[in-house]
Design a protein around this motif. Structure first.
Motif, PDB file in Angstrom:
ATOM      1  N   PRO A  62     -24.885  -4.560   2.898  1.00  0.00           N
ATOM      2  CA  PRO A  62     -24.638  -4.501   1.457  1.00  0.00           C
ATOM      3  C   PRO A  62     -25.384  -5.633   0.763  1.00  0.00           C
ATOM      4  O   PRO A  62     -25.644  -6.672   1.360  1.00  0.00           O
ATOM      5  N   GLY A  80     -24.035  -9.096   1.248  1.00  0.00           N
ATOM      6  CA  GLY A  80     -23.661  -9.313   2.645  1.00  0.00           C
ATOM      7  C   GLY A  80     -23.803 -10.750   3.073  1.00  0.00           C
ATOM      8  O   GLY A  80     -23.217 -11.658   2.502  1.00  0.00           O
ATOM      9  N   SER A 123     -18.405  -6.542  -6.545  1.00  0.00           N
ATOM     10  CA  SER A 123     -17.541  -5.499  -5.993  1.00  0.00           C
ATOM     11  C   SER A 123     -16.177  -5.565  -6.649  1.00  0.00           C
ATOM     12  O   SER A 123     -15.709  -6.643  -7.018  1.00  0.00           O
ATOM     13  N   CYS A 154     -13.637  -4.496  -4.903  1.00  0.00           N
ATOM     14  CA  CYS A 154     -12.774  -4.566  -3.721  1.00  0.00           C
ATOM     15  C   CYS A 154     -12.915  -5.940  -3.091  1.00  0.00           C
ATOM     16  O   CYS A 154     -14.035  -6.402  -2.847  1.00  0.00           O
ATOM     17  N   SER A 155     -11.802  -6.588  -2.808  1.00  0.00           N
ATOM     18  CA  SER A 155     -11.837  -7.914  -2.187  1.00  0.00           C
ATOM     19  C   SER A 155     -11.668  -7.850  -0.673  1.00  0.00           C
ATOM     20  O   SER A 155     -11.757  -8.866   0.004  1.00  0.00           O
ATOM     21  N   TYR A 190     -13.892  -9.462   2.070  1.00  0.00           N
ATOM     22  CA  TYR A 190     -14.828 -10.280   1.308  1.00  0.00           C
ATOM     23  C   TYR A 190     -14.140 -11.566   0.854  1.00  0.00           C
ATOM     24  O   TYR A 190     -14.626 -12.664   1.085  1.00  0.00           O
ATOM     25  N   PRO A 227     -10.068  -5.330   6.959  1.00  0.00           N
ATOM     26  CA  PRO A 227     -10.349  -5.737   5.584  1.00  0.00           C
ATOM     27  C   PRO A 227      -9.155  -5.620   4.647  1.00  0.00           C
ATOM     28  O   PRO A 227      -9.095  -6.324   3.633  1.00  0.00           O
ATOM     29  N   PHE A 279     -17.660  -1.935   9.258  1.00  0.00           N
ATOM     30  CA  PHE A 279     -17.426  -2.752   8.068  1.00  0.00           C
ATOM     31  C   PHE A 279     -18.602  -2.679   7.106  1.00  0.00           C
ATOM     32  O   PHE A 279     -18.421  -2.650   5.887  1.00  0.00           O
ATOM     33  N   GLN A 324     -18.394  -1.487   3.211  1.00  0.00           N
ATOM     34  CA  GLN A 324     -18.792  -2.332   2.088  1.00  0.00           C
ATOM     35  C   GLN A 324     -20.066  -1.852   1.390  1.00  0.00           C
ATOM     36  O   GLN A 324     -20.437  -2.393   0.358  1.00  0.00           O
ATOM     37  N   SER A 325     -20.732  -0.861   1.939  1.00  0.00           N
ATOM     38  CA  SER A 325     -21.993  -0.406   1.347  1.00  0.00           C
ATOM     39  C   SER A 325     -21.761   0.509   0.143  1.00  0.00           C
ATOM     40  O   SER A 325     -20.731   1.180   0.045  1.00  0.00           O
ATOM     41  N   ASN A 346     -19.344  -1.330  -6.899  1.00  0.00           N
ATOM     42  CA  ASN A 346     -19.636  -1.044  -5.489  1.00  0.00           C
ATOM     43  C   ASN A 346     -18.829   0.130  -4.933  1.00  0.00           C
ATOM     44  O   ASN A 346     -18.523   0.186  -3.751  1.00  0.00           O
TER      45      ASN A 346
END
Length: 392
Positions: free
Chosen positions: A10, A13, A281, A283-284, A287, A300, A330, A334-335, A350
Motif C-alpha cells: 500500500p 506501507g 486511510s 481504517c486504523s 496501522y 489488525p 495484510f 490494506q491495499s 483507502n
C-alpha cells in the motif's frame, strides 16, 4: 507464501522508521497533540498542509496507538451481532504481563475486550499492572456491565480503570433483551453503568447501528446523556454473514453518520478528518491499532481472525509490528480496492472499513459496502465525513 514486493505494498506501507517501531511510537505519541495542532492551523487543502501530512505519512507511518486485548472469550449473552467464538479460554496472565512490559512507557493505550472481561477473576490485577508497572496512559474496558456491582466497580476504579465502554443495543429494555438473548439484561447493564459512574469511572455506551435501531439513534443518545449520565458512542455495524438482515440501508446510514459526527460530536469529526488525511486511510487496523486474540495471535482488528500477523507468545509486539508488511494477507487487506482507484477520496479513505468484506464478498479487495461513491468531484476536506463510508 509468496514474497511481498515493495511495488505491491500500500502507498502508506513501509517507512524509514519502521525498523524502530517502539522509538517512533513513543516519539509520535508524545508529539501527537502538537502534530494535530499544526494540521488544524494549516489552511485546508493548501500545499503546506498536504506536504506536511504527506511527509509524516511516508517518513513515520503507523504507530502503536492502541492494543485491543481479548482477555477471555466467555460470555453468557447471545448478541445477534457478536463476532467472537465463545468458549472457556483465557489469555494467560504471564503473556499479558509480557505484552504490557513491552509497551511500558511507550504511550500506547490498552483496551480490554472479551468475551465478557468481568467474568475474569484477575481483571483488577491486569488493570493494576497496566497502570502501575507498564505506565499505560489509558486503560479502557469493553463490557456489558452486568457484573459491575458496587464492590467490583470500586475495585476497578481503584486499580486505575480510566474508561468503561458498555454495550447498549437500545434505550428500550425489551428491544435490548431480545437482541442479546437474555431477559433482564438491560436492567442489569444500566444498573452496572450507574455503579461504574458512582465509583468514578468515566462511562461511554457503545451502540452498533444496525437495521433494528438505526431510527432510534437520537433517542438512544438522549437516553444515555439524560437518563444514564454517560457519554454515547455509535459505530457502524459489521456484517456477520452474506445478506445479513441487520445491515441498514446505506443512504439512511449516511444520514445517521452525518448526525453522529457533524452534529453530535463535531470535535471528533475533525479528529477523524485529520486522522484520515494524515494517515491516508479511514481504517486504523494494523496501522495504529492491533488486536491480541485470546490465543495470543495478533490481528489488525477485533472483527478479523483470518489475518494473523504474529503471536505474542512467540514474538514481542514490536517485532510483530515491524514485520507486518511481510504478511501477504495484510498487504491485500490494506491495499486500495480496484473499484476505488478513480475516486478522488481514495487517498484518504483507502476503501473504508473492510472488516465485513470477507463474509459479504469473499475477499478484502472490495470497497466498504456502505460506500455511496466513487466520487469524482475534487477532494474537499470539509466533506470528508460525508464522503467516507465509515468512522471510528
Amino acid at each position: 507464501m509468496k514474497e511481498v514486493t515493495t511495488a505491491s505494498l500500500p502507498r502508506f506501507g513501509r517507512t524509514p522508521l519502521d525498523r524502530f517501531p517502539r522509538f517512533k511510537t513513543r516519539l509520535a505519541l508524545r508529539l501527537q497533540d502538537q502534530v494535530l495542532g499544526v494540521i488544524d492551523r494549516l489552511p485546508d487543502g493548501s500545499f503546506r498542509s498536504r506536504a506536511f501530512r504527506y511527509g509524516l505519512r511516508h517518513l513515520i507511518g503507523g504507530v502503536l496507538w492502541s492494543v485491543k486485548l481479548e482477555v477471555n472469550n466467555a460470555c453468557d449473552l447471545s448478541c445477534r451481532m457478536c463476532y467472537a467464538d465463545k468458549g472457556a479460554e483465557t489469555l494467560p496472565l504471564p503473556a499479558i504481563k509480557r505484552l504490557l512490559d513491552d509497551i511500558r512507557g511507550a504511550g500506547t493505550r490498552i483496551e480490554i475486550l472479551g468475551g465478557e472481561p468481568l467474568l475474569r477473576a484477575d481483571l483488577v490485577d491486569i488493570i493494576l499492572y497496566a497502570k502501575m508497572e507498564a505506565r499505560v496512559p489509558n486503560t479502557v474496558l469493553y463490557t456489558n456491565a452486568r457484573y459491575a456491582d458496587r464492590t467490583r466497580a470500586r475495585e476497578l476504579h481503584r486499580a486505575g480503570l480510566d474508561i468503561a465502554i458498555v454495550n447498549l443495543i437500545s434505550c428500550d429494555a425489551e428491544e435490548h433483551d431480545a437482541f442479546v438473548g437474555m431477559k433482564g439484561a438491560w436492567r442489569q447493564t444500566t444498573n452496572g453503568i450507574g455503579q461504574l459512574i458512582d465509583a468514578g469511572v468515566e462511562v461511554y455506551t457503545f451502540t452498533a447501528v444496525h437495521s433494528l435501531n438505526i431510527d432510534r439513534v437520537k433517542e438512544i443518545y438522549s437516553f444515555v446523556k439524560e437518563g444514564l449520565g454517560a457519554h454515547a458512542l455509535f459505530y457502524q455495524y459489521i456484517p456477520q454473514r452474506r445478506n445479513d438482515p441487520l445491515i441498514p440501508d446505506k443512504t439512511r446510514w449516511a444520514e445517521v453518520k452525518r448526525w453522529i459526527l457533524c452534529e453530535m460530536n463535531p470535535q471528533h469529526a475533525r479528529f477523524f478528518r485529520n486522522f484520515c488525511t494524515l494517515s491516508g486511510s479511514s481504517c486504523s487496523g494494523g496501522y495504529f491499532v492491533f488486536t491480541v486474540k485470546v490465543d495470543g495471535s495478533v490481528t489488525p482488528c477485533p472483527f478479523i481472525s483470518d489475518i494473523p500477523l504474529g503471536n505474542i507468545n512467540e514474538n514481542s509486539i514490536w517485532e510483530i509490528m515491524r514485520g507486518r508488511f511481510a504478511v501477504e494477507e495484510f498487504v491485500e487487506f490494506q491495499s486500495l480496492p480496484p473499484e476505488c482507484r478513480t475516486c478522488t477520496y481514495a487517498e484518504i479513505c483507502n476503501g473504508g472499513c473492510k472488516a465485513g468484506n470477507m463474509v459479504l464478498f469473499g475477499s478484502y479487495a472490495h470497497k466498504d459496502h456502505r460506500c455511496l461513491g466513487p466520487w469524482e468531484e475534487p477532494l474537499l476536506e470539509d466533506a470528508v465525513c460525508d464522503r467516507l463510508p465509515c468512522f471510528f
